[in-house]
Design a protein around this motif. Structure first.
Motif, mmCIF file in Angstrom:
data_model
loop_
_atom_site.group_PDB
_atom_site.id
_atom_site.type_symbol
_atom_site.label_atom_id
_atom_site.label_comp_id
_atom_site.label_asym_id
_atom_site.label_seq_id
_atom_site.Cartn_x
_atom_site.Cartn_y
_atom_site.Cartn_z
ATOM 1 N N ALA A 58 0.828 -1.209 0.000
ATOM 2 C CA ALA A 58 0.000 0.000 0.000
ATOM 3 C C ALA A 58 0.866 1.264 0.000
ATOM 4 O O ALA A 58 0.626 2.183 -0.794
ATOM 5 C CB ALA A 58 -0.929 -0.004 1.216
ATOM 6 N N VAL A 59 1.878 1.302 0.845
ATOM 7 C CA VAL A 59 2.739 2.493 0.890
ATOM 8 C C VAL A 59 3.485 2.666 -0.421
ATOM 9 O O VAL A 59 3.601 3.778 -0.937
ATOM 10 C CB VAL A 59 3.710 2.429 2.092
ATOM 11 C CG1 VAL A 59 4.726 3.568 2.027
ATOM 12 C CG2 VAL A 59 2.950 2.491 3.398
ATOM 13 N N ARG A 60 3.999 1.587 -0.996
ATOM 14 C CA ARG A 60 4.712 1.693 -2.281
ATOM 15 C C ARG A 60 3.785 2.183 -3.386
ATOM 16 O O ARG A 60 4.183 3.008 -4.225
ATOM 17 C CB ARG A 60 5.336 0.353 -2.676
ATOM 18 C CG ARG A 60 6.564 0.000 -1.902
ATOM 19 C CD ARG A 60 7.747 0.933 -2.199
ATOM 20 N NE ARG A 60 8.209 0.698 -3.550
ATOM 21 C CZ ARG A 60 8.509 1.647 -4.439
ATOM 22 N NH1 ARG A 60 8.389 2.911 -4.115
ATOM 23 N NH2 ARG A 60 8.919 1.348 -5.635
ATOM 24 N N LEU A 61 2.558 1.693 -3.428
ATOM 25 C CA LEU A 61 1.605 2.158 -4.441
ATOM 26 C C LEU A 61 1.281 3.632 -4.243
ATOM 27 O O LEU A 61 1.271 4.406 -5.203
ATOM 28 C CB LEU A 61 0.333 1.317 -4.413
ATOM 29 C CG LEU A 61 0.466 -0.101 -4.945
ATOM 30 C CD1 LEU A 61 -0.812 -0.889 -4.682
ATOM 31 C CD2 LEU A 61 0.801 -0.114 -6.420
ATOM 32 N N PHE A 62 1.016 4.026 -3.004
ATOM 33 C CA PHE A 62 0.749 5.443 -2.725
ATOM 34 C C PHE A 62 1.953 6.303 -3.062
ATOM 35 O O PHE A 62 1.823 7.381 -3.623
ATOM 36 C CB PHE A 62 0.356 5.655 -1.267
ATOM 37 C CG PHE A 62 -0.986 5.079 -0.892
ATOM 38 C CD1 PHE A 62 -2.004 4.951 -1.822
ATOM 39 C CD2 PHE A 62 -1.225 4.674 0.399
ATOM 40 C CE1 PHE A 62 -3.239 4.438 -1.468
ATOM 41 C CE2 PHE A 62 -2.459 4.156 0.771
ATOM 42 C CZ PHE A 62 -3.465 4.035 -0.174
ATOM 43 N N TYR A 65 2.163 6.387 -7.051
ATOM 44 C CA TYR A 65 1.080 7.009 -7.810
ATOM 45 C C TYR A 65 0.491 8.275 -7.190
ATOM 46 O O TYR A 65 -0.211 9.006 -7.873
ATOM 47 C CB TYR A 65 -0.036 5.993 -8.050
ATOM 48 C CG TYR A 65 0.427 4.862 -8.928
ATOM 49 C CD1 TYR A 65 0.699 5.075 -10.269
ATOM 50 C CD2 TYR A 65 0.621 3.595 -8.405
ATOM 51 C CE1 TYR A 65 1.150 4.046 -11.079
ATOM 52 C CE2 TYR A 65 1.059 2.548 -9.209
ATOM 53 C CZ TYR A 65 1.324 2.795 -10.547
ATOM 54 O OH TYR A 65 1.769 1.772 -11.338
ATOM 55 N N ILE A 66 0.731 8.530 -5.916
ATOM 56 C CA ILE A 66 0.150 9.711 -5.283
ATOM 57 C C ILE A 66 1.223 10.761 -4.985
ATOM 58 O O ILE A 66 1.158 11.863 -5.505
ATOM 59 C CB ILE A 66 -0.625 9.332 -4.005
ATOM 60 C CG1 ILE A 66 -1.816 8.456 -4.381
ATOM 61 C CG2 ILE A 66 -1.088 10.579 -3.265
ATOM 62 C CD1 ILE A 66 -2.579 7.899 -3.210
ATOM 63 N N SER A 67 2.194 10.409 -4.130
ATOM 64 C CA SER A 67 3.232 11.376 -3.773
ATOM 65 C C SER A 67 4.461 10.644 -3.241
ATOM 66 O O SER A 67 4.330 9.786 -2.357
ATOM 67 C CB SER A 67 2.723 12.339 -2.706
ATOM 68 O OG SER A 67 3.773 13.143 -2.237
#
Length: 94
Positions: A58-62, A65-67
């Motif tokens: 989850a942290v890697r995806l965020f 793709y987010i910040s």
């Protein structure tokens, strides 16, 4: 310190932090469940593994793709440079 050492340190921190977070979350999740002591240990280990993987992914995806700043949740905001290749296809830490 050399860039190779800093990349190594970042990768170690970014590996250990999710393990610690997963262990704490796994323990909290299983602390109020009354089970056979032998099964309780297995459940804690299973929850720890599962929560560690979910947290890291989850942290890697965020982060991707987010910040990039969300990387602090892994203990180090910058992804290690040793994971990326340079223009000639070599790893930078070599």
């Amino acid at each position: 310190m050399s860039e190779a050492f800093m990349a190594l340190w970042a990768s170690i921190v970014r590996t250990v932090v999710p393990i610690v977070v997963g262990a704490v979350l796994g323990w909290f999740a299983s602390v109020n469940i009354t089970l056979d002591p032998e099964f309780g240990g297995l459940l804690t280990a299973l929850l720890t593994t599962l929560l560690t993987v979910i947290y890291y992914v989850a942290v890697r995806l965020f982060e991707t793709y987010i910040s990039p700043e969300i990387g602090w949740l892994l203990g180090y905001a910058k992804t290690p440079d040793s994971y990326s290749k340079d223009q000639q296809g070599r790893y930078e830490a070599e």
